[in-house]
Design a protein around this motif. Structure first.
Motif, PDB file in Angstrom:
ATOM      1  N   ARG A  18       0.936  -1.069   0.017  1.00 56.23           N
ATOM      2  CA  ARG A  18      -0.024  -0.025   0.179  1.00 56.23           C
ATOM      3  C   ARG A  18       0.900   1.135  -0.076  1.00 56.23           C
ATOM      4  NH1 ARG A  18      -4.042  -0.531   4.703  1.00 56.23           N
ATOM      5  NH2 ARG A  18      -4.533   1.637   3.803  1.00 56.23           N
ATOM      6  N   ILE A  19       1.821   1.159   0.820  1.00 62.32           N
ATOM      7  CA  ILE A  19       2.683   2.539   0.859  1.00 62.32           C
ATOM      8  C   ILE A  19       3.489   2.644  -0.433  1.00 62.32           C
ATOM      9  CG2 ILE A  19       5.064   3.372   1.719  1.00 62.32           C
ATOM     10  CD1 ILE A  19       4.149   1.855   4.436  1.00 62.32           C
ATOM     11  N   THR A  20       3.997   1.452  -1.209  1.00 64.53           N
ATOM     12  CA  THR A  20       4.634   1.709  -2.445  1.00 64.53           C
ATOM     13  C   THR A  20       3.636   1.945  -3.682  1.00 64.53           C
ATOM     14  OG1 THR A  20       6.222  -0.411  -1.559  1.00 64.53           O
ATOM     15  CG2 THR A  20       5.869   0.126  -4.135  1.00 64.53           C
ATOM     16  N   ASP A  21       2.459   1.412  -3.524  1.00 61.17           N
ATOM     17  CA  ASP A  21       1.694   1.865  -4.565  1.00 61.17           C
ATOM     18  C   ASP A  21       1.104   3.468  -4.428  1.00 61.17           C
ATOM     19  OD1 ASP A  21       1.529  -0.738  -5.366  1.00 61.17           O
ATOM     20  OD2 ASP A  21      -0.624  -1.218  -4.374  1.00 61.17           O
ATOM     21  N   THR A  22       1.017   3.885  -3.189  1.00 62.64           N
ATOM     22  CA  THR A  22       1.110   5.547  -2.997  1.00 62.64           C
ATOM     23  C   THR A  22       2.039   6.269  -3.651  1.00 62.64           C
ATOM     24  OG1 THR A  22      -0.462   4.854  -1.086  1.00 62.64           O
ATOM     25  CG2 THR A  22       0.490   7.145  -1.298  1.00 62.64           C
ATOM     26  N   ILE A  23       3.282   5.810  -3.202  1.00 65.59           N
ATOM     27  CA  ILE A  23       4.295   6.932  -3.828  1.00 65.59           C
ATOM     28  C   ILE A  23       4.511   6.559  -5.226  1.00 65.59           C
ATOM     29  CG2 ILE A  23       6.803   6.662  -3.419  1.00 65.59           C
ATOM     30  CD1 ILE A  23       6.585   6.185  -0.562  1.00 65.59           C
ATOM     31  N   ILE A  24       4.183   5.674  -5.717  1.00 67.03           N
ATOM     32  CA  ILE A  24       4.417   5.141  -7.285  1.00 67.03           C
ATOM     33  C   ILE A  24       3.284   6.086  -8.215  1.00 67.03           C
ATOM     34  CG2 ILE A  24       3.988   3.663  -9.133  1.00 67.03           C
ATOM     35  CD1 ILE A  24       5.487   1.537  -7.601  1.00 67.03           C
ATOM     36  N   GLN A  25       2.262   6.012  -7.497  1.00 63.16           N
ATOM     37  CA  GLN A  25       0.764   6.964  -8.148  1.00 63.16           C
ATOM     38  C   GLN A  25       1.530   8.286  -7.817  1.00 63.16           C
ATOM     39  OE1 GLN A  25      -2.149   6.071  -5.390  1.00 63.16           O
ATOM     40  NE2 GLN A  25      -3.004   4.374  -6.726  1.00 63.16           N
ATOM     41  N   GLN A  26       1.983   8.912  -7.012  1.00 64.28           N
ATOM     42  CA  GLN A  26       2.343  10.040  -7.061  1.00 64.28           C
ATOM     43  C   GLN A  26       3.461  10.460  -7.968  1.00 64.28           C
ATOM     44  OE1 GLN A  26       0.454  12.392  -5.681  1.00 64.28           O
ATOM     45  NE2 GLN A  26      -0.621  10.669  -5.500  1.00 64.28           N
ATOM     46  N   GLY A  74       9.839   8.597   9.912  1.00 68.23           N
ATOM     47  CA  GLY A  74      10.160   7.919   8.978  1.00 68.23           C
ATOM     48  C   GLY A  74       9.356   8.194   7.664  1.00 68.23           C
ATOM     49  N   ILE A  75       8.961   6.725   7.247  1.00 64.17           N
ATOM     50  CA  ILE A  75       7.700   6.749   6.032  1.00 64.17           C
ATOM     51  C   ILE A  75       6.574   7.475   6.554  1.00 64.17           C
ATOM     52  CG2 ILE A  75       6.811   4.382   6.315  1.00 64.17           C
ATOM     53  CD1 ILE A  75       7.625   6.080   2.921  1.00 64.17           C
ATOM     54  N   ASN A  76       6.213   7.411   7.574  1.00 67.09           N
ATOM     55  CA  ASN A  76       4.884   8.217   8.138  1.00 67.09           C
ATOM     56  C   ASN A  76       4.847   9.759   7.818  1.00 67.09           C
ATOM     57  OD1 ASN A  76       3.734   5.917   9.028  1.00 67.09           O
ATOM     58  ND2 ASN A  76       4.734   6.097  10.969  1.00 67.09           N
ATOM     59  N   VAL A  77       6.134  10.261   7.989  1.00 71.25           N
ATOM     60  CA  VAL A  77       6.372  11.601   7.533  1.00 71.25           C
ATOM     61  C   VAL A  77       5.785  12.153   6.000  1.00 71.25           C
ATOM     62  CG1 VAL A  77       7.636  13.708   7.372  1.00 71.25           C
ATOM     63  CG2 VAL A  77       7.843  12.071   9.280  1.00 71.25           C
ATOM     64  N   VAL A  78       6.345  11.121   5.324  1.00 72.26           N
ATOM     65  CA  VAL A  78       6.301  11.323   3.730  1.00 72.26           C
ATOM     66  C   VAL A  78       4.725  11.013   3.436  1.00 72.26           C
ATOM     67  CG1 VAL A  78       6.765  10.154   1.457  1.00 72.26           C
ATOM     68  CG2 VAL A  78       8.586  10.600   2.958  1.00 72.26           C
ATOM     69  N   MET A  79       4.161   9.953   4.100  1.00 76.27           N
ATOM     70  CA  MET A  79       2.909   9.511   3.728  1.00 76.27           C
ATOM     71  C   MET A  79       1.813  10.630   4.205  1.00 76.27           C
ATOM     72  SD  MET A  79       3.200   6.681   2.275  1.00 76.27           S
ATOM     73  CE  MET A  79       1.322   5.918   2.159  1.00 76.27           C
ATOM     74  N   LEU A  80       2.085  11.382   5.537  1.00 74.81           N
ATOM     75  CA  LEU A  80       0.989  12.099   5.830  1.00 74.81           C
ATOM     76  C   LEU A  80       1.369  13.597   5.186  1.00 74.81           C
ATOM     77  CD1 LEU A  80       1.349  11.450   9.649  1.00 74.81           C
ATOM     78  CD2 LEU A  80      -0.612  10.956   7.915  1.00 74.81           C
ATOM     79  N   TRP A  81       2.540  13.813   4.820  1.00 72.04           N
ATOM     80  CA  TRP A  81       2.846  15.167   3.974  1.00 72.04           C
ATOM     81  C   TRP A  81       2.130  14.964   2.804  1.00 72.04           C
ATOM     82  CZ3 TRP A  81       8.907  15.851   3.811  1.00 72.04           C
ATOM     83  CH2 TRP A  81       9.089  16.502   5.260  1.00 72.04           C
ATOM     84  N   LEU A  82       1.963  13.845   1.910  1.00 68.76           N
ATOM     85  CA  LEU A  82       1.465  13.863   0.664  1.00 68.76           C
ATOM     86  C   LEU A  82      -0.163  13.690   0.742  1.00 68.76           C
ATOM     87  CD1 LEU A  82       1.873  12.676  -2.228  1.00 68.76           C
ATOM     88  CD2 LEU A  82       1.816  10.404  -1.565  1.00 68.76           C
ATOM     89  N   SER A  83      -0.381  12.950   1.838  1.00 66.59           N
ATOM     90  CA  SER A  83      -1.909  12.939   2.184  1.00 66.59           C
ATOM     91  C   SER A  83      -2.605  14.426   2.461  1.00 66.59           C
ATOM     92  CB  SER A  83      -2.543  11.934   3.464  1.00 66.59           C
ATOM     93  OG  SER A  83      -3.821  12.118   3.611  1.00 66.59           O
ATOM     94  N   GLY A  84      -1.873  15.185   3.069  1.00 65.01           N
ATOM     95  CA  GLY A  84      -2.269  16.390   3.646  1.00 65.01           C
ATOM     96  C   GLY A  84      -1.982  17.511   2.322  1.00 65.01           C
ATOM     97  N   GLN A  85      -1.093  17.239   1.522  1.00 64.13           N
ATOM     98  CA  GLN A  85      -1.024  18.071   0.383  1.00 64.13           C
ATOM     99  C   GLN A  85      -2.330  17.886  -0.574  1.00 64.13           C
ATOM    100  OE1 GLN A  85       2.562  17.258  -2.019  1.00 64.13           O
ATOM    101  NE2 GLN A  85       2.045  18.781  -3.401  1.00 64.13           N
ATOM    102  N   LEU A  86      -2.433  16.507  -0.779  1.00 62.77           N
ATOM    103  CA  LEU A  86      -3.556  15.891  -1.665  1.00 62.77           C
ATOM    104  C   LEU A  86      -4.936  16.573  -1.288  1.00 62.77           C
ATOM    105  CD1 LEU A  86      -2.371  12.448  -2.767  1.00 62.77           C
ATOM    106  CD2 LEU A  86      -2.280  14.544  -4.068  1.00 62.77           C
ATOM    107  N   ALA A  87      -5.104  16.563   0.139  1.00 62.37           N
ATOM    108  CA  ALA A  87      -6.487  17.011   0.608  1.00 62.37           C
ATOM    109  C   ALA A  87      -6.546  18.709   0.642  1.00 62.37           C
ATOM    110  CB  ALA A  87      -6.668  16.309   1.915  1.00 62.37           C
ATOM    111  N   GLY A  88      -5.349  19.106   0.834  1.00 61.48           N
ATOM    112  CA  GLY A  88      -5.132  20.636   0.893  1.00 61.48           C
ATOM    113  C   GLY A  88      -5.431  21.109   2.522  1.00 61.48           C
ATOM    114  N   TYR A  89      -5.024  20.266   3.195  1.00 60.82           N
ATOM    115  CA  TYR A  89      -5.212  20.349   4.744  1.00 60.82           C
ATOM    116  C   TYR A  89      -3.985  21.587   5.064  1.00 60.82           C
ATOM    117  CZ  TYR A  89      -7.735  16.143   5.052  1.00 60.82           C
ATOM    118  OH  TYR A  89      -8.597  15.134   4.835  1.00 60.82           O
TER     119      TYR A  89
END
Length: 134
Positions: free
Chosen positions: A10-18, A50-65
Motif C-alpha cells: 500500500r505504501i509503495t503503491d501510494t508513492i508510485i501513483q504520486q 520515517g515513512i509516516n512523514v512522507v505519507m502524511l505530507w502527501l495525504s495532507g497536500q492532496l487534501a489541502g489540509y
C-alpha cells in the motif's frame, strides 16, 4: 489486521501513483500555518518519523489540509470528537519487534510492521480547542 506485505504494498503503491502524477512525495509541500510543526504530529504532540512523514505530507497536500496533526478514530472518540462521515483516513505504520515467550532470552526478536489509519484534525468535529488554529 493486514499482513506486513499488504502494508508495504500500500505504501509503495501510494508513492508510485504520486511519482507517475509528477509529484515528489519526499519534498515537503510548504503550506500550513506557522503555529504548527512542519513535521506531522500525533495527537500527543509527538512527531511522526520515517515513512509516516512522507505519507502524511502527501495525504495532507492532496487534501489541502493546513493543519498537521493526526489521530486515530479511537483517539478522536476519547476526546469527545467524531470523524466526519465519509472521510478517508491515511495509512501510517508502526515498526517494532517482539520475542515469543517460548524462545530463549538469547534468541533474536522478530520484526513486525503494523498499519493503522489516522485522520487529520480537519476531518474531525468537536475537537478540544488545543487542536484548532487561532
Amino acid at each position: 489486521m493486514q499482513s506486513g506485505k499488504d502494508t508495504y504494498q500500500r505504501i509503495t503503491d501510494t508513492i508510485i501513483q504520486q511519482l507517475e502524477a509528477g509529484t515528489k512525495p519526499w519534498i515537503r509541500p510548504w503550506r500550513g500555518n506557522s503555529r504548527r510543526s512542519a513535521t506531522p504530529l500525533r495527537a500527543s504532540g509527538e512527531a511522526y518519523r520515517g515513512i509516516n512523514v512522507v505519507m502524511l505530507w502527501l495525504s495532507g497536500q492532496l487534501a489541502g489540509y493546513d493543519e498537521n496533526t493526526w489521530m486515530t478514530y479511537r483517539q478522536a472518540q476519547e476526546l469527545g470528537a467524531q470523524v466526519r462521515k465519509g472521510e478517508q483516513g491515511t495509512l501510517v505504520v508502526k515498526y517494532g519487534t517482539f520475542t515469543p515467550k517460548e524462545q530463549e532470552a538469547d534468541d533474536r526478536a522478530i520484526p513486525y510492521l503494523k498499519g493503522y489509519t489516522v485522520f487529520n484534525v480537519e476531518q474531525i468535529d468537536n475537537l478540544p480547542d488545543r487542536f484548532k488554529s487561532p
